[in-house]
Write a protein that holds these residues in place. Structure first.
Motif, mmCIF file in Angstrom:
data_model
loop_
_atom_site.group_PDB
_atom_site.id
_atom_site.type_symbol
_atom_site.label_atom_id
_atom_site.label_comp_id
_atom_site.label_asym_id
_atom_site.label_seq_id
_atom_site.Cartn_x
_atom_site.Cartn_y
_atom_site.Cartn_z
ATOM 1 N N GLU A 1 47.337 0.559 50.843
ATOM 2 C CA GLU A 1 48.786 0.729 50.931
ATOM 3 C C GLU A 1 49.204 1.231 52.308
ATOM 4 O O GLU A 1 50.216 0.795 52.869
ATOM 5 C CB GLU A 1 49.270 1.702 49.846
ATOM 6 N N GLU A 2 48.415 2.152 52.868
ATOM 7 C CA GLU A 2 48.737 2.686 54.196
ATOM 8 C C GLU A 2 48.675 1.607 55.270
ATOM 9 O O GLU A 2 49.535 1.552 56.153
ATOM 10 C CB GLU A 2 47.785 3.831 54.560
ATOM 11 N N ASN B 1 51.649 -0.528 55.037
ATOM 12 C CA ASN B 1 52.848 0.158 55.515
ATOM 13 C C ASN B 1 52.955 0.212 57.029
ATOM 14 O O ASN B 1 54.066 0.304 57.569
ATOM 15 C CB ASN B 1 52.915 1.578 54.941
#
Length: 220
Positions: free
Chosen positions: A78-79, A82
C-alpha cells in the motif's frame, strides 16, 4: 507485433541530479522508469525507499515499474502504491504466500508481477502465471548495478515464453541486468518484451541517443 519496451534503471542515475535524470527519461524514447528497492536483507545492498520514489513520481511522466528486492514485500504494498508505483514486482523467493501478495498488489490498483533469481526454475510459476501481468527474470545476481550479463538467461526466456504461450496468456517478460546494445536484440528474439538498462544508459555520453538507439534496435 507489439512494441518492445525500454525501462531505464534509476539505480544508475546521478542522485545529486535526480530531477535532471528523471527529466531526461521523460524526454527520451524510454517507456517506463525502473525503480529498484533494496533492503540490505534480501539482497546485500540498500538503495532507496518511499521518499525518493515519491520525489521521482512528482516529476515522472511515464509509469513507475517498482522492483521490490525486499523480504516480506507484502508489508509495504500500500505504501509503494501511495508514493506512485504503477507496476510492482516481488521476488518469488521473498514471500511465502505469493498468490496473496499478488492479490494485494492488484487490490491496491497496481499491475502485479513476479521476479525470479538466476537459479530459480521458471517452472515454479506455471500455476501462478495467469495472475502475473509480468515476470521479471534476473540476468545477474540481484543487489548491485553494473554486473555482467549471464548467458543462461536466453534459455530461461525461451522456457518462460513457451509456458506463457501454451497457456494463451499476455504476460510480459522483463529482463534486468547487464543489458546493452550487444545483447538487447537477442533477448527480444528469445522472447523478452521489456528490457531494463541502467549503467549502459546512464554512463553513456549521450543518454537520449543511447535510449533512442536501444529502442530502435529492439523493435527492428
Amino acid at each position: 507485433m507489439s512494441s518492445k519496451l525500454i525501462a531505464p534503471s534509476i539505480l544508475a542515475a546521478d542522485f545529486g541530479n535526480l530531477q535532471r535524470d528523471v527529466k531526461m527519461v521523460n524526454q527520451s524514447d524510454a517507456d517506463w522508469f525502473h525503480i529498484d528497492v533494496m533492503d540490505g536483507h534480501f539482497v546485500p545492498n540498500i538503495s532507496y525507499g518511499m521518499p525518493v520514489i515519491k520525489a521521482i513520481k512528482q516529476h515522472a511522466t511515464k509509469p513507475l515499474d517498482v522492483h521490490l528486492m525486499i523480504e516480506k514485500p507484502e508489508r509495504y504494498i500500500e505504501e509503494f502504491k501511495n508514493v506512485g508505483a504503477d507496476i510492482i514486482t516481488v521476488h518469488y523467493e521473498s514471500t511465502v504466500h505469493l498468490h496473496r501478495t499478488l492479490s494485494q498488489i492488484e487490490n491496491a490498483g497496481c499491475k502485479a508481477g513476479v521476479v525470479l533469481n538466476l537459479t530459480t526454475p521458471v517452472s515454479v510459476l506455471e500455476d501462478i502465471l495467469p495472475k502475473c501481468y509480468m515476470v521479471l527474470l534476473m540476468s545477474i545476481n540481484p543487489g548491485f548495478g553494473g554486473q555482467k550479463f549471464e548467458e543462461m538467461t536466453y534459455n530461461r526466456i525461451k522456457k518462460l515464453r513457451k509456458m506463457i504461450d501454451d497457456q494463451g496468456l499476455d504476460t510480459l517478460i522483463e529482463i534486468d541486468g547487464g543489458v546493452t546494445n550487444k545483447n538487447a536484440k537477442a533477448l527480444i528474439d528469445a522472447g523478452a518484451d521489456v528490457l531494463v538498462s541502467g549503467s549502459y544508459i546512464f554512463r553513456s555520453e549521450d543518454q537520449l541517443q543511447t535510449i533512442k538507439d536501444l529502442k530502435a534496435l529492439v523493435n527492428s
